[in-house]
Design a protein around this motif. Structure first.
Motif, PDB file in Angstrom:
ATOM      1  N   GLY A 181      -7.242 -34.255  45.684  1.00 16.80           N
ATOM      2  CA  GLY A 181      -6.352 -33.337  46.005  1.00 16.80           C
ATOM      3  C   GLY A 181      -5.955 -32.975  47.424  1.00 16.80           C
ATOM      4  N   GLY A 235      -3.891 -35.476  42.189  1.00 13.41           N
ATOM      5  CA  GLY A 235      -5.263 -34.568  42.498  1.00 13.41           C
ATOM      6  C   GLY A 235      -6.341 -35.116  41.671  1.00 13.41           C
ATOM      7  N   ARG A 272      -2.608 -31.174  47.112  1.00  9.30           N
ATOM      8  CA  ARG A 272      -2.629 -30.009  46.675  1.00  9.30           C
ATOM      9  C   ARG A 272      -1.422 -28.748  47.441  1.00  9.30           C
ATOM     10  NH1 ARG A 272      -7.326 -27.907  43.936  1.00  9.30           N
ATOM     11  NH2 ARG A 272      -8.267 -29.680  44.671  1.00  9.30           N
TER      12      ARG A 272
END
Lengths: 361, 102, 383, 277
Positions: D230, D224, D234
């Motif tokens: 990200g 990230g 994520r």
């Protein structure tokens, strides 16, 4: 520093609709689009839209862009659309910075509508980074924007609407789709789409997942397998497919980076695709005068994105003092349209999500 | 060539051919292409190798989100070729390290 | 969470962790570190993590020298193998004008007298060391090759591992809500996860140390100011030394991983515990760095963020017991240098708490100095 | 949970088909529309398009279309606009063993009138060679319709066609039977963060070691921290946290999002640095 009444970020279906309604009420609008052309994901949608007349049902997405853009002309408020314009941040002093065709500009809007859409989720499987493993959006971009085939033989991962539609588009471009698989135990997308690609001889395998992409420097094969009730692979069912593309269509997540940076409150709401900024009935976030519309507010169809855009456009303009005698009625009819679009069984997920977010009545 | 010549819905009007160089080899693309789309049209999908894992890299999102398609363009490293417009005579090179600032 | 402890430390930043580790190494049992989020998430994980011995006042030189030597042997000391990425590429410090150059001459004399091998350089010599630096903007420079920087996350990881190996409890996601006193002595800490009885409480709360002191009824003459920083995309190695300028208002390093990290100070930054970012910082930082290093103009910015400097009026730390609450110790007011001083902080605070003779004379770093006219000479070598 | 077969396969069966066909009587009077739309989705162009009011009015936009076969003329307007390509026009009113099927077709190329093509079932399976008797070639929103001449007893089974000249397309199971033993377990761990080259194994190790937020995992793995900020990793990391039973709640923190939200160079920023605020 450029002062504008209303700044809209993203010229997709939501942003263009918002600009139309705000300008109709007399509010000047600056609309910034990151890509080199407007329309957001509509520019890749060669299929006819669902919904009703108000959302241009039966018109192809690629043609809706022109309609939406055309509507923003000759209105009481002026709509200025800038492409190749990436918003970098919404800062605490209300200043928005943007990279407009390579130049950094600072904008001081009285209100902002964030209509930045979504980004594609991906999957973790060995070989998932090999060239040839592409997001469904990437495949659409290559084919429908640039006229280029992503490969010759495709495994589609995901039987939601995007997976089904992109499979269909691949076949329209003359690419063979070997199979559509989905880990869920039913087809997630509209069944009319599923029937359409079944007719073309493409198998749809539910309760199947991709185990690996094989190949030295590019995808050469995909390994798929059936999964059991615990989502564990049933090894005897393993199959190796000769494909050069693994197209990943496992859903979207709201692209809300700018809103988090600005400090908008959000919740993780799985049915809406991930973290979603909270908003009120008027699409205003927990930040004063910052609104959202479209997929950034929760993943849905383009039809609801357009209506949310209109609602946010009317509401933001109204907040800034641009009102017509029809304003309240217009907002009501947007809300009614949204309720309609989400009323059926396929809207159940959205209703659940919005209820969790506390915004659906 | 991976260009779609016929499509039931879309038309792709004939566009000017642009010559560019990929790792020194002359290739042709079309006006309106991004660097990545032109490379794909020419059958090039491996755009470089990751600086840490050294695994081959292609793009994933094609719209500037995933940063998986970094290449050296006219000597500048870390250019996202999926959103970088192709220009006549461009020198495009695979990037296998973190990139050297010109 | 345990109900009693010998020592409770508030804050699992690098300072709190170092204090805990040092106390435990000296045999203190039952140490609890309370952390409102997770270790290193405050100023520690947000800082440039540089460390230099080139200071303008003696005490800072000594404290940081202690820390450099500590970090040089950190795996041996902490008995683990976490790579803290200590990069000793040196600090090249540029003087903006004659006045600063004059101060730098004095600094080098002082540093050399304390065994710190720094040297005074002409702009041309600086250019040889850092070819992409436009030395027309500097009058002189100093350099010390043992200075450098670390990976703050990895350093925290190393200290957390050491703390856990030593039996220290680190309570994450725990918010201190009150500090108990009995007859002028601290007797425990209240948290949202329960209360802990403890005769000794250490305030290592960084940006929030004033608020923690208030809970103990103690006045702490510190304030917090936001400082911003940015990181770029990684590129192949270009710059080995950290470049820094006080008058020039910049520090910039290339970390081993490839990205450049840079920051600057701004007297207009808010002092209300905000850790938001501003567009002005991006502008100002970019102007500063591209003037000094035009080659970096092509470098892309990936992120900007902010952390809190916990400031004192003489820009030097407070190591002391609170007069209002016996057993309540302050280790704060680091004014932007808490990371590099942390090993010294751990050593000195453990000695102070246990009543041992301090390894370095820190009698001048007491809290009383702010009451009378005992303020230290202001450290000018700060950004 | 189990679903209807239809929901798993996308193939309409006898149960579904029983709801959309006219009576024997009605079939004899002329062409009619078969609307194979069995799921309530928000979509109503068919009902709006019918000038004969042959599709019953909708309660709301999600209603299922039902045809009043007494009114339906088989004009095919609805078939050309249906976004789902789910409407077929069947004509079995003429005497003899053959009838016609008009079906929507959005592939290139269109067949030619008189051409023989292979008729396909709902599953895409070959049925038999048949003749194309008409084509309406409309580009744009409307979908071209192709009319096939079919034996009357196959009118409800055939829903597609392919060109005979094309090579036989290998069915899925014929692919590479011998390679079922691909050694998945020995492959490198999947990449979670493309920018920094962080693997799933690294993420799982950190979670097991007590890193219970996206942010902590980012600090220690660099996942990230790369240029994409990200956007790729994520969601996977949050999924792994949930799989580990950690972040089930709605207030699971997503980790930090830092400006600037796009790539911008120091040079661009310095150029734009007019401090005129």
């Amino acid at each position: 520093m450029r002062d504008v009444p209303l700044l809209i970020i993203g010229a997709g279906p939501a942003g263009l609709s918002a600009a139309y309604r705000a300008a109709e009420a007399g509010c000047d609008v600056l609309l910034l689009e990151r890509a080199k052309k407007i329309g957001g994901q509509l520019v890749k949608q060669t299929h006819k839209f669902f919904g009703s007349e108000k959302q241009f049902a039966s018109t192809r997405g690629i043609h809706i862009v022109d309609i939406l853009a055309g509507r923003t002309k000759d209105l009481p408020g002026k709509v200025e659309i800038l492409t190749d314009a990436t918003v970098l941040g919404i800062y605490e002093d209300g200043v928005v910075t943007a990279d407009i065709a390579g130049t950094i500009e600072k904008i001081r809007p009285q209100a902002v509508i964030v209509a930045t859409g979504a980004y594609e989720r991906t999957l973790a499987f060995p070989g998932n980074d090999l060239p040839g493993v592409y997001g469904a959006g990437a495949v659409q971009t290559l084919m429908n924007e640039y006229g280029i085939k992503p490969g010759d033989q495709v495994l589609m991962v995901g039987a939601g609407n995007i997976g089904l539609i992109v499979s269909y588009q691949l076949m329209q471009a003359g690419v063979k789709v070997k199979a559509v698989i989905d880990a869920a135990d039913r087809i997630g997308g509209y069944l009319v789409h599923a029937s359409k690609i079944r007719r073309a001889g493409v198998p749809i395998l539910v309760r199947h997942t991709v185990e690996a992409a094989l190949g030295d420097s590019e995808v050469e094969q995909a390994v798929i397998v059936e999964i059991d009730d615990e989502w564990q692979p049933i090894k005897e069912t393993r199959q190796v497919l000769d494909v050069d593309v693994i197209c990943v269509a496992v859903g979207l997540s709201p692209l809300a980076d700018l809103l988090y940076q600005a400090g908008a409150k959000s919740f993780y709401i799985s049915p809406l695709g991930g973290h979603v900024p909270l908003r009120d009935q008027n699409m205003m976030t927990t930040l004063e005068n910052i609104y959202i519309a479209g997929d950034v507010a929760g993943i849905e169809e383009a039809s609801s994105a357009m209506v949310e855009g209109e609602l946010a456009g009317v509401a933001a303009a109204q907040k800034l003092g641009y009102e017509t005698p029809d304003t309240d009625q217009l907002k009501e009819s947007c809300l009614a349209e949204l309720r309609q679009l989400r009323a059926g069984p396929t809207g159940g997920k959205i209703r659940t999500g919005l209820a969790l977010a506390g915004v659906y009545s | 060539m991976n260009r779609i010549e016929h499509h039931p819905i879309l038309t792709f009007p004939e566009k000017r051919t642009l010559t560019f160089y990929f790792d020194g080899k002359a290739l042709s693309g079309k006006e309106g292409d991004t660097i990545a789309s032109a490379l794909h049209a020419a059958g090039v999908r491996v755009l470089g190798h990751h600086f840490k894992s050294h695994r081959p890299r292609g793009f994933y999102c094609a719209i500037g989100n995933c940063s998986s398609c970094l290449m050296v363009v006219n000597g500048v490293p870390n250019v996202r070729v999926c959103v970088e417009q192709l220009e006549e005579g461009m020198d495009v090179r695979s990037q296998n390290d973190k990139g050297v600032l010109p | 969470m345990r109900k009693t402890a010998d020592v409770v430390i508030i804050g699992a930043g690098i300072s709190g962790l170092a204090i805990g580790v040092h106390l435990a190494k000296k045999g203190v049992k039952d140490i609890v570190i309370l952390e409102k989020t997770f270790p290193g998430n405050g100023a520690t994980g947000r800082c440039g993590a540089g460390i230099r011995m080139q200071w303008g006042v003696e005490l800072n030189c000594l404290l940081s020298k202690f820390s450099v030597e500590y970090f040089e042997n950190v795996n041996e000391i902490l008995k683990n193998d976490v790579d803290v990425e200590f990069w000793q590429g040196g600090y090249l410090i540029g003087a903006k004008d004659e006045l600063e150059a004059e101060q730098f001459r004095k600094n080098v004399t002082l540093q050399n007298s304390l065994g710190i091998e720094s040297s005074y350089l002409s702009p041309e010599e600086a250019k040889d060391m850092m070819p992409h630096l436009d030395v027309s903007h500097i009058k002189a420079a100093t350099f010390c090759g043992r200075d450098g920087h670390l990976n703050p996350f990895k350093t925290v990881e190393a200290f957390v591992k050491a703390a856990m190996d030593l039996g220290i409890d680190i309570e994450k996601n725990t918010i201190v809500t009150g500090i108990e006193k009995t007859g002028g002595r601290v007797s425990g800490v209240k948290t949202d996860k329960g209360d802990i009885k403890a005769p000794i409480v250490v305030n290592a709360a960084g940006g929030w140390s004033k608020q923690m002191a208030e809970l103990a009824g103690a006045d702490l003459p510190v304030y917090s100011r936001r400082h911003q920083i940015l990181v770029t995309e990684p590129v192949e190695p270009l710059q080995s030394a950290m470049f820094m300028g006080f008058g020039l208002n910049i520090y910039i390093q290339q970390v081993p991983h490839g990205p450049f990290i840079m920051g600057r100070g701004d007297a207009d930054e808010p002092t209300d515990l905000r850790m938001t970012s501003s567009w002005k910082f991006l502008n100002d930082m970019a102007e500063t760095v591209t003037t000094l290093m035009p080659r970096l103009a092509r470098l892309k910015v990936v992120r900007q963020w902010a952390g809190l400097y916990n400031m004192t009026s003489d820009a030097q730390p407070i190591y002391d017991e609170a007069p209002e609450a016996k057993g309540f110790y302050h280790a704060c007011g680091f004014s932007g240098h808490g990371f590099m001083l942390a090993p010294a902080t751990g050593q000195l605070m453990s000695e102070l708490i246990l009543g041992e003779t301090p390894s370095i004379d820190i009698s001048s770093l007491g809290i009383d100095r702010f009451k009378g006219d005992m303020l230290l000479p202001l450290e000018s070598s700060v950004v | 949970m189990s679903y209807d077969k239809f929901e798993q396969t996308g193939l309409a069966g006898p149960h579904e088909m029983s709801t959309c066909l006219p009576s024997e009587e009605q079939r004899k009077k002329g062409p009619y529309a078969v609307i194979e739309c069995f799921e309530e989705i928000p979509c109503n162009p068919c009902v709006m398009s019918c000038t004969f009011d042959a599709i019953l009015p909708f309660e709301d936009v999600n209603s299922l279309p039902l045809v009043d076969f007494d009114k339906c003329t088989g004009c095919a307007v609805c078939a050309g606009i249906c976004p789902g390509l789910a409407i077929f026009i069947v004509d079995e009113s003429k005497p003899g063993d053959f009838g016609t099927l008009r079906l929507p077709y959005e592939y290139w190329p269109l067949p030619e009138k008189g051409q023989t093509v292979m008729a396909l079932s709902r599953e895409g399976g070959d049925v038999e060679p048949v003749e194309v008797v008409a084509i309406s070639n409309v580009k744009g929103a409307r979908t071209p319709l192709v009319t096939l001449r079919l034996p009357k007893d196959k009118l409800q089974d055939i829903r597609g066609f392919r060109f005979l000249s094309e090579e036989e397309q290998a069915a899925l199971k014929d692919d590479t039977e011998a390679e079922k033993t691909a050694d998945i377990e020995s492959l490198e761990s999947p990449i979670v963060c493309r920018c920094e080259g962080v693997t799933l194994a690294e993420i799982r190790d950190l979670i097991a070691a007590g890193c219970h937020t996206v942010e902590e995992i980012k600090h220690l793995s660099r996942a990230g921290m790369g240029p994409c900020q990200g956007r790729t990793c994520r969601q996977i990391i949050m999924g792994e946290l949930m799989r580990a039973g950690i972040g089930k709640t709605e207030d699971m923190p997503p980790g930090s999002f830092r400006p600037p939200g796009g790539t911008v160079t120091l040079g661009q920023l310095a150029e734009g640095g007019d401090s005129d605020a």
